[in-house]
Design an enzyme around this catalytic site. Structure first.
Site, PDB file in Angstrom:
ATOM      1  N   LYS A  30       0.861  -1.181   0.000  1.00  0.00           N
ATOM      2  CA  LYS A  30       0.000   0.000   0.000  1.00  0.00           C
ATOM      3  C   LYS A  30       0.896   1.230   0.000  1.00  0.00           C
ATOM      4  O   LYS A  30       1.706   1.413   0.901  1.00  0.00           O
ATOM      5  CB  LYS A  30      -0.914   0.008   1.233  1.00  0.00           C
TER       6      LYS A  30
ATOM      7  N   ASP B  67      -2.582  10.265   3.290  1.00  0.00           N
ATOM      8  CA  ASP B  67      -3.983   9.874   3.448  1.00  0.00           C
ATOM      9  C   ASP B  67      -4.733  10.930   4.267  1.00  0.00           C
ATOM     10  O   ASP B  67      -4.695  10.927   5.490  1.00  0.00           O
ATOM     11  CB  ASP B  67      -4.074   8.505   4.140  1.00  0.00           C
TER      12      ASP B  67
ATOM     13  N   LYS C 121     -10.356  13.063   7.303  1.00  0.00           N
ATOM     14  CA  LYS C 121      -9.976  12.731   8.682  1.00  0.00           C
ATOM     15  C   LYS C 121     -10.010  14.014   9.518  1.00  0.00           C
ATOM     16  O   LYS C 121      -9.615  15.072   9.032  1.00  0.00           O
ATOM     17  CB  LYS C 121      -8.549  12.170   8.713  1.00  0.00           C
TER      18      LYS C 121
ATOM     19  N   ASP D 154       1.490   6.418   5.335  1.00  0.00           N
ATOM     20  CA  ASP D 154       0.545   5.467   4.740  1.00  0.00           C
ATOM     21  C   ASP D 154       1.094   4.760   3.488  1.00  0.00           C
ATOM     22  O   ASP D 154       0.381   4.007   2.838  1.00  0.00           O
ATOM     23  CB  ASP D 154      -0.773   6.188   4.422  1.00  0.00           C
TER      24      ASP D 154
ATOM     25  N   ASP E  81     -12.152   7.155   3.064  1.00  0.00           N
ATOM     26  CA  ASP E  81     -10.983   6.923   3.920  1.00  0.00           C
ATOM     27  C   ASP E  81     -10.595   5.448   3.958  1.00  0.00           C
ATOM     28  O   ASP E  81      -9.547   5.095   4.487  1.00  0.00           O
ATOM     29  CB  ASP E  81     -11.270   7.459   5.336  1.00  0.00           C
TER      30      ASP E  81
ATOM     31  N   GLU F  18      -9.401   3.705   1.653  1.00  0.00           N
ATOM     32  CA  GLU F  18      -8.816   3.779   0.312  1.00  0.00           C
ATOM     33  C   GLU F  18      -7.757   2.718   0.059  1.00  0.00           C
ATOM     34  O   GLU F  18      -7.529   2.325  -1.078  1.00  0.00           O
ATOM     35  CB  GLU F  18      -8.224   5.176   0.079  1.00  0.00           C
TER      36      GLU F  18
ATOM     37  N   ARG G  29      -7.577  -0.464   0.683  1.00  0.00           N
ATOM     38  CA  ARG G  29      -8.074  -1.721   0.104  1.00  0.00           C
ATOM     39  C   ARG G  29      -8.391  -1.553  -1.382  1.00  0.00           C
ATOM     40  O   ARG G  29      -8.339  -2.515  -2.143  1.00  0.00           O
ATOM     41  CB  ARG G  29      -9.290  -2.212   0.892  1.00  0.00           C
TER      42      ARG G  29
END
Ligand code: BES
Ligand code: MN
Ligand code: ZN
Length: 502
Positions: free
Chosen positions: A265, A270, A277, A288, A347, A349, A351
């Site tokens: 990932k 993020d 967030k 991230d 959020d 994201e 996956r």
């Protein structure tokens, strides 16, 4: 970069700026660990007593500096705690040694050359001390103009007691150096601020390193991603001025019998996207992309170690930002696999980008796929901030990874993929939603990913949201910021693949 040498010199004869010794608790007594006999002799056999006077207890994490007596060619002796002494005939644990060496290296910031006189009779101890020292001597100062000198890490580490002419010792030290340097490479990437480490910048870094290490690097830019139908990666990157990338970085060996695919990932920042967030949850979100950094470092490490395996890294790089062009909650994405996903929360994201990369990686039919991701806050709730979770579609594969992680000193725990959590992701509009039940959120994410793995391929998912980024005070060989979590586990897994076991 810190230099590493194995020295045959005695602790009393080597010139250095500091000499590191180990101390341990034996019952109520403080004892000097093996490897430092000559140092103790220079103290007339009173080193433990002197340390006790100074308040040393031998506890792990403890570092005590004292002036060296005449007879040693160093000005300073540094005693690091090793905790309880092992039973007679047994050696200190490798993770204990790794951490102690890291504590010592951190206590010696600003020092040039240090000699380590720790117990290194076995090759695995040589490896642990070398790794710990090189990982502890890490600093990220690229963005600091003031007070740089005090933060200068050890320039040179000399291991005493290891045998440079012993094949196993020499190999252990060389391997440790390659692995530690690659972990530090991952840390640098994680710590680099997101205004500089965009998806394109990350991809360019991989291309440069790829040339240096003979790797094959292919980069799909936003146009190629659109042409290929990578709806997950494009959907996540849609809100950003910095377009997404999918990078394939491959190490191959002509004698390889196994191929390991690693998927990372790589969200360079993020923000949460439209499902923004709140403040307090976004300050560290440059971390991230830690999964992608770990994957990249592992592929380079495999090349440096010349492993007889193929290791293919897939870096799913995007920046998750809110804007007029961003994916909205309610949008449906058509993924690379052809499946459709209703995005309920922008959020979630990670996956989405991983799903496309997993499908793409599956097309090459590797012997196994492991993805690594700072995927869910729920995994931190479950396991805390120092332990990563392992999920898999194969119980044996999950156990293997757990055992390997244990062996290399990385804290992890096996987690299930309960089938009943799947229905929470049912969508009235699309094939699946990107969110499900809140309870067990880390497992829900794992179940989502599983649907994008090719039929019959062994797959494991490491959720490193906890250990990837360390916010507390440094300890052992772990600094503040990016840690390089999972690299040691992945390198060992690649070595197993080279041994034909995968
Ligand atoms: N990158 C975060 C997960 C994360 C949180 C990593 C804290 C490191 C530290 C991930 O993209 C995320 O936001 N996950 C959501 C998923 C939820 C919306 C289903 C989460 O965990 O809250
Ligand atoms: Mn997120
Ligand atoms: Zn994320």
């Amino acid at each position: 970069m810190t230099a590493l040498t194995l020295s045959t010199a005695g602790a009393a004869t080597l010139r250095a700026d500091a000499l590191v010794v180990g101390v341990a608790k034996s019952g109520k007594e403080l004892i000097v660990a093996p490897g430092a006999e000559a140092v103790d002799k220079a103290f007339e056999g009173r080193l433990a007593a002197v340390l006790e006077t100074l308040g040393a207890s031998g506890a792990e994490g403890e570092a005590t500096k004292l002036p060296a007596p005449a007879g040693l060619k160093v000005p300073v002796v540094l005693a690091v705690g090793l905790g309880g002494a092992p039973a007679d005939g047994e050696a200190f644990g490798t993770e204990t040694l790794r951490r102690a060496a890291g504590t010592a290296a951190r206590a010696l910031f600003g020092t040039k050359k240090a000699a380590f006189a720790l117990p290194v009779a076995e090759a695995e101890a040589v490896s642990a001390v070398a790794e710990g020292a090189l990982l502890g001597a890490y600093a990220f100062t690229a963005y600091q103009e003031v007070g740089k000198d005090a933060k200068r890490p050890l320039a040179e580490v000399a291991l005493l007691g290891a045998k440079p002419r012993d094949k196993a010792h020499k190999a252990a030290a060389e391997r440790a150096q390659a692995v530690a340097e690659e972990i530090n490479r991952a840390r640098d990437l994680i710590n680099t601020p997101p205004n500089d480490l965009t998806p394109a910048a990350f991809a360019a870094t991989v291309q440069t390193a790829g040339k240096e290490h003979g790797l094959k690097v292919q980069v799909l830019d936003e146009k190629a991603l659109a042409k290929g139908g990578y709806g997950g990666i494009l959907g996540v990157g849609a809100g950003s001025e910095n377009p997404p990338r999918l990078v394939r970085v491959a190490y191959t060996h002509p004698k390889a019998e196994k191929t390991l695919a690693l998927v990372g990932k790589g969200i360079t920042y993020d923000s949460g996207g439209i499902s923004l967030k709140p403040a307090g949850h976004n300050e560290t979100m440059k971390c991230d992309m830690s999964g992608a950094a770990a994957v990249f470092s592992t592929v380079v490490a495999a090349a440096r170690l010349g492993l007889e395996a193929n290791v293919t890294g897939w870096l799913a790089l995007a920046e998750n930002m809110p804007s007029g062009s961003a994916t909205r909650p309610g949008d449906v994405l058509r993924m690379y696999s052809g499946k459709t996903v209703e995005v309920l929360n922008t959020d979630a994201e990670g996956r989405l980008v991983l799903a496309d990369a997993l499908t793409r990686a599956s097309e090459e039919n590797p012997d196994a796929i492991v993805d690594v991701a700072t995927l869910t806050g729920a995994m931190m709730m479950a396991l805390g901030s120092r332990t990563f979770g392992i999920m898999a579609n194969d119980d044996e594969f999950r156990s293997t990874i757990h055992e390997i992680a244990e062996e290399v000193g990385e804290a992890s725990w096996p987690m299930p993929l309960p089938a009943d959590l799947r229905k929470g992701m049912d969508s009235p509009t699309a094939d699946i939603a990107n969110m499900g039940e809140r309870m067990g959120g880390g497992l829900v994410a794992g179940l989502f990913l599983q649907e994008f793995v090719g039929e019959g391929i062994a797959w494991a998912h490491l959720d490193i949201a906890g250990p990837a980024y360390h916010e507390g005070a440094p300890y052992g060989y772990t600094p503040k910021g990016g840690t390089g979590s999972s690299v040691r586990t992945l390198v060992r897994l690649a070595e197993r693949a080279a041994e034909g076991e995968l």
